[in-house]
Write a protein that holds these residues in place. Structure first.
Motif, PDB file in Angstrom:
ATOM      1  N   UNK A   1      37.421  44.838  33.385  1.00 38.71           N
ATOM      2  CA  UNK A   1      36.270  43.956  32.698  1.00 38.71           C
ATOM      3  C   UNK A   1      36.697  43.001  31.831  1.00 38.71           C
ATOM      4  N   UNK A   2      37.874  42.384  32.032  1.00 38.35           N
ATOM      5  CA  UNK A   2      38.409  41.136  31.311  1.00 38.35           C
ATOM      6  C   UNK A   2      37.820  39.840  31.710  1.00 38.35           C
ATOM      7  N   UNK A   3      37.550  38.993  30.590  1.00 37.86           N
ATOM      8  CA  UNK A   3      36.882  37.645  30.883  1.00 37.86           C
ATOM      9  C   UNK A   3      38.020  36.971  31.500  1.00 37.86           C
ATOM     10  N   UNK A   4      37.624  35.968  32.491  1.00 40.46           N
ATOM     11  CA  UNK A   4      36.388  35.532  32.846  1.00 40.46           C
ATOM     12  C   UNK A   4      36.095  36.216  34.190  1.00 40.46           C
ATOM     13  N   UNK A   5      36.612  37.261  34.655  1.00 41.13           N
ATOM     14  CA  UNK A   5      36.391  37.901  35.855  1.00 41.13           C
ATOM     15  C   UNK A   5      34.840  38.359  35.998  1.00 41.13           C
ATOM     16  N   UNK A   6      34.368  38.728  37.340  1.00 42.37           N
ATOM     17  CA  UNK A   6      33.140  39.162  37.753  1.00 42.37           C
ATOM     18  C   UNK A   6      32.864  40.400  37.066  1.00 42.37           C
ATOM     19  N   UNK A   7      33.841  41.072  36.783  1.00 48.37           N
ATOM     20  CA  UNK A   7      33.639  42.681  36.161  1.00 48.37           C
ATOM     21  C   UNK A   7      33.272  42.547  34.845  1.00 48.37           C
ATOM     22  N   UNK A   8      33.637  41.291  34.043  1.00 50.02           N
ATOM     23  CA  UNK A   8      33.440  41.215  32.592  1.00 50.02           C
ATOM     24  C   UNK A   8      31.869  41.096  32.354  1.00 50.02           C
ATOM     25  N   UNK A   9      31.218  40.368  33.365  1.00 48.94           N
ATOM     26  CA  UNK A   9      29.689  40.150  33.416  1.00 48.94           C
ATOM     27  C   UNK A   9      28.871  41.261  33.000  1.00 48.94           C
ATOM     28  N   UNK A  10      29.100  42.168  33.838  1.00 46.11           N
ATOM     29  CA  UNK A  10      28.244  43.488  33.710  1.00 46.11           C
ATOM     30  C   UNK A  10      28.736  44.213  32.417  1.00 46.11           C
ATOM     31  N   UNK A  11      30.283  44.198  32.142  1.00 48.28           N
ATOM     32  CA  UNK A  11      30.797  44.932  31.212  1.00 48.28           C
ATOM     33  C   UNK A  11      30.072  44.450  29.797  1.00 48.28           C
ATOM     34  N   UNK A  12      30.237  43.146  29.881  1.00 43.00           N
ATOM     35  CA  UNK A  12      29.736  42.724  28.416  1.00 43.00           C
ATOM     36  C   UNK A  12      28.132  43.051  28.073  1.00 43.00           C
ATOM     37  N   UNK A  13      27.412  43.294  29.216  1.00 43.94           N
ATOM     38  CA  UNK A  13      25.936  43.822  29.081  1.00 43.94           C
ATOM     39  C   UNK A  13      26.086  45.134  28.388  1.00 43.94           C
ATOM     40  N   UNK A  14      26.961  46.062  29.080  1.00 45.59           N
ATOM     41  CA  UNK A  14      26.903  47.406  28.616  1.00 45.59           C
ATOM     42  C   UNK A  14      27.520  47.478  27.169  1.00 45.59           C
ATOM     43  N   UNK A  15      28.395  46.631  26.867  1.00 47.00           N
ATOM     44  CA  UNK A  15      29.153  46.580  25.373  1.00 47.00           C
ATOM     45  C   UNK A  15      28.158  46.164  24.511  1.00 47.00           C
ATOM     46  N   UNK A  16      27.104  45.219  24.755  1.00 46.86           N
ATOM     47  CA  UNK A  16      26.152  44.972  23.938  1.00 46.86           C
ATOM     48  C   UNK A  16      25.156  45.796  23.834  1.00 46.86           C
ATOM     49  N   UNK A  17      24.876  46.580  24.742  1.00 47.02           N
ATOM     50  CA  UNK A  17      23.725  47.564  24.789  1.00 47.02           C
ATOM     51  C   UNK A  17      24.404  48.847  23.733  1.00 47.02           C
ATOM     52  N   UNK A  18      25.636  48.903  23.780  1.00 48.76           N
ATOM     53  CA  UNK A  18      26.358  50.246  23.086  1.00 48.76           C
ATOM     54  C   UNK A  18      26.414  49.828  21.770  1.00 48.76           C
TER      55      UNK A  18
END
Lengths: 219, 436
Positions: free
Chosen positions: B352-369
């Motif tokens: 989930x590190x930027x700027x890879x595709x995994x970061x996009x969804x992971x960023x959403x999760x971090x914001x949610x939590x």
């Protein structure tokens, strides 16, 4: 065909307690010994007597299909075991297989001296204890006490066997014993022919997968 | 009806690919074409469009019957099938140039057929049975290590839970005053999915499988089989909404998710090989997915779906890289400088590190939590850092020049560059993959 079905039905009415005893012996053969021939005899006995107990919970025609699946599974396991000489779990302890009638007797006589036999014997005793206590404390719904005991015994014995196995073939046998225990129980809950067929197909594919993993490992 | 035709087509193509197995690239090209055509077909064709077959008119999305069981194509299964077929097509394309066994196309197509059937067949009891068939069948892609045996064992142990839960739910319909039946059913379903997803403490099969087997075979299991398990779980939650209304639901999933991510991150720091690192990265990602599921609601479910898609891309990119850096032990395609880059990009995406595709969804999760559980976010970030430490320890091996292996072809280089560009490009422009 009719006669065979009637014969199985007659056996099942007479022989539920002896069937459970034979299942215990069969589980002992599969769990305690490491010789593939003994294990195969154990598996054949198990499939036949699970079929006999099945007649108490499902229609005899479905039992016949299950017996056929059992026969195919045992054939596949036997052929794989023969091809790899027991998947490395037999032999003279130095990794060299022993052959011939005399050697076979020697292996049987030496069985009591194998270092892991006491542990395997304890596992069998633990499986018996857990199965008995489980069927008393948490009796399974829709099945008689003896069938419930057999289900517990096979499920726990299968788990122990899969956990203690060192080869894919041994793990496969453990999974098949576990699946047989579950199948015996679930047949009473869901007598649908499609579910019985799919469970049989799963057993067949698990056998195939275990045989493939065993042979691929040897190569 | 479209689904039934699609599954039939997959199995026909699998038989054809089996006969073409000596021409490995031809069979893989056939597999990729069929899979991609089905993926785009399911995604783009309107389900209410009709067609005439044998003098009878059918709607594309109409439920078909197969041996008395219905095959249904709803909005969720449509997404699931599109994901399944397109990731299958990508894997077949990669396998064409990178290492793979001669049966990869045939077994892969058969596997996709079984997984597609598991997604569409109803009632769900049959979906679980077909999923078990698919898991046992996928073993044919492996090479015979104990990793495959463990994978098979955990899937077989997961079988009884949903089947007995189905009976318990039938009983509950007859006696609604017995709430204990619902609790037992929830427990059994939860336990089975924990076994199939490799949640702590049922995780040993995940790194064991990845460490010893060919990366592309492992990628098919992690993305296609794993993805199907996730979509089936979402289907379970849609069919039985009371499952997520249990008071223990959120806390149990939070504990399991954090546990899996942390253990994956900690083990990821060890130097046990590239394959094991892929397994630990998948564990960390699975932990995050479980956390997103525990949040529930519309946002949680949308996030969940996005994470399944981005995870597949990460796994594919990393597996492609590993095939090239030499993690696969058979018929390696030759050394390519882009192999290490692809393996790194794939791992960064899974972490989930930027700027890879995994970061996009992971960023959403971090914001949610973050607003409710800032400490959890910190722990999750540290789990991802564990993977980075593992990467840094493994990187020197990937960068070492091995002159005994031949140089990979230009096509392999281009393919690896494309997967890396996809992992980064989709991270920069995520609207092409998710959030549509």
């Amino acid at each position: 065909m009719e006669t065979f079905l009637q014969w199985i039905e007659r056996i099942s009415k007479l022989a539920a307690p002896p069937a459970v005893v034979v299942l215990m012996v069969a589980l002992g053969l599969v769990l305690v010994t490491r010789q593939w021939l003994s294990r195969m005899i154990g598996m054949v006995l198990m499939y036949f007597f699970v079929g006999v107990l099945h007649t108490q919970v499902i229609r005899p025609e479905v039992v016949l299909v299950k017996l056929l699946i059992g026969a195919v599974v045992c054939l596949a396991l036997g052929a794989t075991g023969q091809a790899v000489r027991g998947g490395g779990e037999t032999g003279n302890g130095r990794g060299e297989p022993e052959t011939g009638a005399r050697s076979r007797w020697r292996i049987l006589l030496r069985l009591r001296w194998r270092e892991d036999v006491p542990l395997r014997g304890m596992a069998l005793a633990a499986a018996l204890l857990i199965a008995y206590a489980g069927s008393l404390r948490f009796p399974l719904p829709q099945v008689s006490f003896l069938v419930g005991l057999a289900c517990y015994l096979l499920a726990v014995g299968g788990l122990f066997l899969a956990g203690m196995a060192e080869t894919p073939l041994g793990v496969g046998m453990g999974l098949l014993v576990f699946l047989n225990g579950f199948d015996l129980f679930f047949g009473a809950l869901e007598p649908s022919l499609a579910v019985a067929g799919l469970l049989g197909l799963i057993q067949f594919l698990v056998t195939f997968a275990a045989a493939y993993l065993t042979l691929a490992r040897v190569e | 009806m479209l689904v039934l035709i699609g599954i039939g087509l997959l199995w026909l193509a699998a038989i054809l690919a089996y006969f073409l197995r000596r021409w490995r690239r031809v069979s893989l090209l056939l597999a990729a074409t069929v899979s991609a055509a089905l993926g785009f077909g399911i995604a783009l064709i309107p389900l209410d469009r009709t067609f005439v077959l044998l003098g009878r008119e059918f709607a594309m999305g109409e439920a078909a019957t197969f041996f008395g069981r219905s095959l249904m194509l709803g909005p969720l299964t449509q997404v699931g099938l599109t994901f399944l077929f397109l990731s299958g097509a990508a894997l077949f394309l990669l396998a064409g140039l990178l290492e793979s066994g001669e049966l990869y196309a045939a077994v892969g197509l058969g596997e996709l057929g079984l997984l597609a059937a598991a997604l569409v067949i109803r009632p769900l009891i049959y979906a679980v049975l077909v999923l078990e068939l698919a898991a046992a069948f996928s073993v044919l892609l492996l090479r015979g290590g104990m990793g495959g045996t463990r994978y098979l064992t955990f899937f077989v142990l997961a079988l009884p839970g949903p089947l007995v839960a189905h009976w318990l739910l039938d009983m509950y319909a007859l006696t609604p005053d017995q709430a204990g039946l619902l609790n037992t059913a929830s427990l059994l379903i939860g336990l089975s999915f924990a076994l199939m997803l490799g949640l702590v403490p049922f995780h040993p099969w995940v790194p064991a499988l990845a460490r010893r087997e060919s990366p592309l075979a492992v990628a098919l299991i992690f993305s296609a089989v794993g993805g199907t398990v996730w979509f089936l779980l979402l289907d379970y939650l849609q069919t039985y909404p009371w499952l997520s209304r249990s008071p223990y639901w959120s806390s149990a999933l939070t504990a399991l998710g954090i546990g899996t991510a942390v253990i994956g991150g900690l083990l990821g720091m060890t130097r046990r090989g590239w394959g094991a690192l892929l397994g630990y990265a998948v564990m960390v990602d699975t932990g995050m997915l479980v956390l997103a599921l525990g949040k529930g609601g519309v946002v949680g479910l949308e996030l969940e779906r996005a994470m399944v898609l981005t995870r597949a891309w990460g796994v594919l990119t990393m597996a492609a890289g590993l095939s090239s850096v030499g993690a696969g032990e058979v018929s390696e395609p030759g050394r390519s400088p882009w192999g290490a880059v692809a393996a790194t990009a794939g791992l960064l995406s899974l972490a989930g590190f930027p700027p890879t595709v995994g970061f996009v969804s992971r960023w959403g999760l971090y914001r949610l939590l973050f607003l409710e559980q800032p400490l959890t976010v910190l722990v999750l970030l540290l789990a991802s850092v564990g993977l980075l430490v593992g990467l840094l320890r493994m990187l020197p091996y990937a960068l070492r020049s091995d002159s005994s292996r031949p140089r990979a072809s230009l096509a392999v280089d281009l393919l690896l560059m494309l997967t890396v560009a996809g992992a980064i490009g989709l991270g920069v422009f995520p609207q092409f993959l998710i959030y549509r």
